[in-house]
Write a protein that holds these residues in place. Structure first.
Motif, mmCIF file in Angstrom:
data_model
loop_
_atom_site.group_PDB
_atom_site.id
_atom_site.type_symbol
_atom_site.label_atom_id
_atom_site.label_comp_id
_atom_site.label_asym_id
_atom_site.label_seq_id
_atom_site.Cartn_x
_atom_site.Cartn_y
_atom_site.Cartn_z
ATOM 1 N N TRP A 70 0.813 -1.215 0.000
ATOM 2 C CA TRP A 70 0.000 0.000 0.000
ATOM 3 C C TRP A 70 0.849 1.269 0.000
ATOM 4 C CZ3 TRP A 70 -4.969 0.823 -0.990
ATOM 5 C CH2 TRP A 70 -5.523 2.055 -0.670
ATOM 6 N N LEU A 71 1.853 1.306 0.880
ATOM 7 C CA LEU A 71 2.689 2.499 0.978
ATOM 8 C C LEU A 71 3.834 2.501 -0.031
ATOM 9 C CD1 LEU A 71 2.897 2.910 4.860
ATOM 10 C CD2 LEU A 71 1.332 4.022 3.249
ATOM 11 N N GLY A 72 4.116 1.348 -0.615
ATOM 12 C CA GLY A 72 5.148 1.283 -1.647
ATOM 13 C C GLY A 72 6.565 1.333 -1.126
ATOM 14 N N TYR A 73 6.797 0.908 0.130
ATOM 15 C CA TYR A 73 8.160 0.885 0.650
ATOM 16 C C TYR A 73 8.976 -0.161 -0.115
ATOM 17 C CZ TYR A 73 6.530 3.549 4.732
ATOM 18 O OH TYR A 73 6.010 4.506 5.570
ATOM 19 N N PRO A 74 10.243 0.120 -0.382
ATOM 20 C CA PRO A 74 11.071 -0.856 -1.095
ATOM 21 C C PRO A 74 11.419 -2.058 -0.222
ATOM 22 C CG PRO A 74 12.404 1.005 -0.406
ATOM 23 C CD PRO A 74 10.977 1.362 -0.087
ATOM 24 N N VAL A 75 11.696 -3.186 -0.855
ATOM 25 C CA VAL A 75 12.112 -4.383 -0.137
ATOM 26 C C VAL A 75 13.432 -4.103 0.578
ATOM 27 C CG1 VAL A 75 12.903 -6.760 -0.402
ATOM 28 C CG2 VAL A 75 10.927 -5.955 -1.685
ATOM 29 N N GLY A 76 13.509 -4.532 1.847
ATOM 30 C CA GLY A 76 14.748 -4.329 2.587
ATOM 31 C C GLY A 76 14.538 -3.669 3.926
ATOM 32 N N ASP A 77 15.385 -2.694 4.238
ATOM 33 C CA ASP A 77 15.435 -2.113 5.583
ATOM 34 C C ASP A 77 14.188 -1.331 5.968
ATOM 35 O OD1 ASP A 77 17.924 -3.189 5.856
ATOM 36 O OD2 ASP A 77 19.007 -1.348 5.354
ATOM 37 N N ASP A 78 13.355 -0.947 5.013
ATOM 38 C CA ASP A 78 12.167 -0.165 5.332
ATOM 39 C C ASP A 78 10.972 -1.031 5.727
ATOM 40 O OD1 ASP A 78 13.323 2.357 4.917
ATOM 41 O OD2 ASP A 78 13.020 2.200 2.758
ATOM 42 N N ILE A 79 11.032 -2.329 5.458
ATOM 43 C CA ILE A 79 9.938 -3.235 5.836
ATOM 44 C C ILE A 79 10.247 -3.766 7.236
ATOM 45 C CG2 ILE A 79 8.561 -5.225 5.174
ATOM 46 C CD1 ILE A 79 8.469 -2.985 3.158
ATOM 47 N N THR A 80 9.843 -3.011 8.237
ATOM 48 C CA THR A 80 10.165 -3.349 9.623
ATOM 49 C C THR A 80 8.965 -3.862 10.411
ATOM 50 O OG1 THR A 80 9.697 -1.087 10.350
ATOM 51 C CG2 THR A 80 11.955 -1.571 9.655
ATOM 52 N N GLY A 81 7.755 -3.743 9.864
ATOM 53 C CA GLY A 81 6.592 -4.030 10.680
ATOM 54 C C GLY A 81 6.558 -3.074 11.853
ATOM 55 N N LEU A 82 6.301 -3.592 13.036
ATOM 56 C CA LEU A 82 6.352 -2.792 14.258
ATOM 57 C C LEU A 82 7.570 -3.135 15.099
ATOM 58 C CD1 LEU A 82 2.586 -3.053 15.261
ATOM 59 C CD2 LEU A 82 3.706 -1.167 14.064
ATOM 60 N N ASN A 83 8.549 -3.795 14.484
ATOM 61 C CA ASN A 83 9.710 -4.285 15.209
ATOM 62 C C ASN A 83 10.850 -3.279 15.202
ATOM 63 O OD1 ASN A 83 8.986 -7.108 16.037
ATOM 64 N ND2 ASN A 83 8.582 -7.268 13.843
ATOM 65 N N LYS A 84 11.939 -3.653 15.836
ATOM 66 C CA LYS A 84 13.108 -2.789 15.967
ATOM 67 C C LYS A 84 13.684 -2.416 14.614
ATOM 68 C CE LYS A 84 17.658 -2.650 18.205
ATOM 69 N NZ LYS A 84 17.384 -1.544 19.141
ATOM 70 N N ASP A 85 13.823 -3.399 13.742
ATOM 71 C CA ASP A 85 14.360 -3.163 12.406
ATOM 72 C C ASP A 85 13.925 -4.295 11.489
ATOM 73 O OD1 ASP A 85 15.995 -5.322 13.112
ATOM 74 O OD2 ASP A 85 17.674 -4.048 13.663
ATOM 75 N N ALA A 86 14.376 -4.216 10.242
ATOM 76 C CA ALA A 86 13.977 -5.228 9.265
ATOM 77 C C ALA A 86 14.513 -6.602 9.642
ATOM 78 C CB ALA A 86 14.470 -4.824 7.876
ATOM 79 N N HIS A 87 15.701 -6.650 10.236
ATOM 80 C CA HIS A 87 16.281 -7.933 10.607
ATOM 81 C C HIS A 87 15.416 -8.632 11.657
ATOM 82 C CE1 HIS A 87 20.288 -10.186 10.493
ATOM 83 N NE2 HIS A 87 19.442 -10.964 11.139
ATOM 84 N N ALA A 88 14.996 -7.881 12.675
ATOM 85 C CA ALA A 88 14.129 -8.465 13.704
ATOM 86 C C ALA A 88 12.799 -8.900 13.108
ATOM 87 C CB ALA A 88 13.910 -7.462 14.830
ATOM 88 N N ASN A 89 12.265 -8.103 12.199
ATOM 89 C CA ASN A 89 10.987 -8.436 11.573
ATOM 90 C C ASN A 89 11.087 -9.732 10.775
ATOM 91 O OD1 ASN A 89 8.195 -7.510 10.969
ATOM 92 N ND2 ASN A 89 8.956 -7.446 8.869
#
Length: 470
Positions: A165-184
């Protein structure tokens, strides 16, 4: 009469050990705090940081956290600890003493900073001991698992909202509600492992589709290391299921093709769907896979994580004192200093650039990992003690799968795969494993409870000969 009374009194204590659930709220409160704290310290550079962060918790709250954890452990000391928990606590004390000795010989920072670093390494061990020794049972474990699962599903929905929906790129911006993308990504992979284990051992086949959905969601966060490690976790679960001699009802199954059809089919489907999703969605990471295996096969000693441990071993092997107590806390990069030391700050004059992480370096070229920085800073004995403690936990969880209860087998096998990702990540990278409490606490709580339930079944079977563990 005395022998009879001992026998009669001992059975309720064993049953209480398995069934007691007075402590269920303790891990739920701890886990809720860990998720909330890591959310409050989420990566500010992520595209959705402004709206995914619930609130900002002060760093000083970790002092309250440490006090609560230590008090909980001290309360449990009043009970009869298992032999394994006693060994873990002795390892914690020995490791802490070596860290203080390293600081005394190389006083680079304050004692408070030394405590923060030591606490970060031993905290997951203390969480495991709480899960292992608190009055928790199978029902408690199920409630806690549902709590973690609810958080993961919520983050999966948010991740797809960020991507589609928001069009965030694959990678560090896909964090969900977590600390960062790695945790997500890690939480998605972990839960998918548990889904696969439950699908195969408890015959809840529909969970395979949930596992596939979570794997695809995890790929949005582009966590290449966890994706590769998850493959080994999935294969471990499938192998255990194929080699198992018991069905979900505990009765022996006839050897044959039918026994192996479901796990093999599940593995093939996961690999095909995951492979297509990885190559089509996460193109940056998929392009690196070939280079990683080429570098590893061509010259293993120059492969980043291996070279990092070799370099750290060379640093501590310069003298007997350095070998025993290292170069001192914060002499090189570690999870608390976040790599500070090469270019700025108080640590700059102590750090050696050959061991420090560089900006934008990839995992295959990393110069230091979580385990190699322990070796360089605290010395070889502290490194061995810490590695032994975490390996011992993995072995204990692995042994806990020896049960006729399909739920126990599913939890133990799935958590072994979960633990495997944590340990391999710590060996390969400085961040994203034991240092993130929203990742390490769920697995350690559930692992401790699973070992407790397994030991309770063993005690019941020993005290009631001729009956199978419940």
């Amino acid at each position: 009469m005395s022998a009879t009374s001992v026998t009669i009194d001992s059975k309720p204590r064993v049953r209480g050990r398995v069934r007691g659930s007075n402590w269920t709220w303790v891990p739920i409160v701890f886990l809720a705090y860990s998720l909330l704290y890591d959310n409050s310290t989420s990566t500010p550079s992520a595209a959705g940081a402004s709206w995914t962060q619930f609130l900002e918790l002060p760093r000083e709250i970790r002092i309250v956290e440490a006090v609560c954890v230590l008090i909980t452990v001290l309360v449990l000391l009043d009970r009869t600890l298992s032999k394994f928990s006693r060994k873990l606590l002795l390892a914690v004390v020995a490791f802490s003493a070596l860290a203080v000795a390293s600081h005394i010989t190389h006083p680079l920072v304050s004692l408070i900073d030394v405590f923060r670093l030591t606490y970060a390494y031993i905290l997951p061990l203390l969480i495991f001991v709480i899960g292992r020794e608190a009055r928790l049972n199978a029902r408690s474990r199920k409630l806690i698992w549902r709590f973690v699962l609810g958080w993961v599903i919520l983050n999966a929905v948010v991740s797809w909202y960020q991507f589609a929906w928001l069009g965030y790129p694959v990678g560090d911006d896909i964090t969900g509600l977590n600390k960062d993308a790695h945790a997500n990504g890690n939480l998605m992979f972990f839960t998918s492992l548990m889904f696969v284990a439950s699908a195969l051992f408890q015959r809840r086949k529909k969970l395979i589709f949930g596992a596939i959905a979570l794997v695809v969601t995890a790929i949005l966060s582009s966590v290449l290391k966890s994706l590769v490690f998850s493959f080994f976790g999935f294969m471990l679960i499938v192998w255990v299921n194929i080699s198992s001699q018991a069905t979900s009802t505990g009765r022996k199954m006839k050897a044959g093709f039918r026994k192996r059809l479901v796990p093999i089919t599940a593995a093939v489907v996961l690999l095909i769907v995951g492979g297509f999703a990885f190559s089509d969605i996460d193109r940056n990471s998929s392009a690196r896979v070939g280079d990683v295996f080429t570098k590893l096969s061509a010259n293993p000693l120059n492969f980043g994580p291996i070279a990092a441990h070799v370099a750290s071993l060379g640093v501590v092997a310069t003298s007997g004192k350095t070998f025993l107590v290292g170069n001192g806390p914060y002499s090189y990069a570690n999870p608390i200093s976040v790599g500070q030391g090469l270019g700025a700050g108080q640590l700059a004059k102590f750090a050696q650039s050959s061991l420090l992480p560089q900006a934008f370096e990839s995992g295959e070229s990393t110069k230091i990992t979580l385990t190699s920085c322990v070796l360089a800073e605290l010395g070889f004995p502290a490194f061995v003690i810490l590695v032994w403690a975490y390996l011992a936990i993995g072995l204990a969880v692995w042994r806990a799968r020896q049960s006729t209860d399909p739920e126990q087998v599913a939890f133990a096998t799935g958590l072994t795969g979960w633990w495997l990702i944590l340990i391999l990540t710590a060996l390969m990278s400085m961040f994203g494993s034991l240092d993130i409490i929203s990742i390490s606490w769920p697995v350690m709580f559930l692992a401790g409870m699973t070992c407790r339930i397994g030991s309770g079944e063993t005690e019941l079977s020993r005290r009631q000969p001729g009956t199978a563990p419940r």
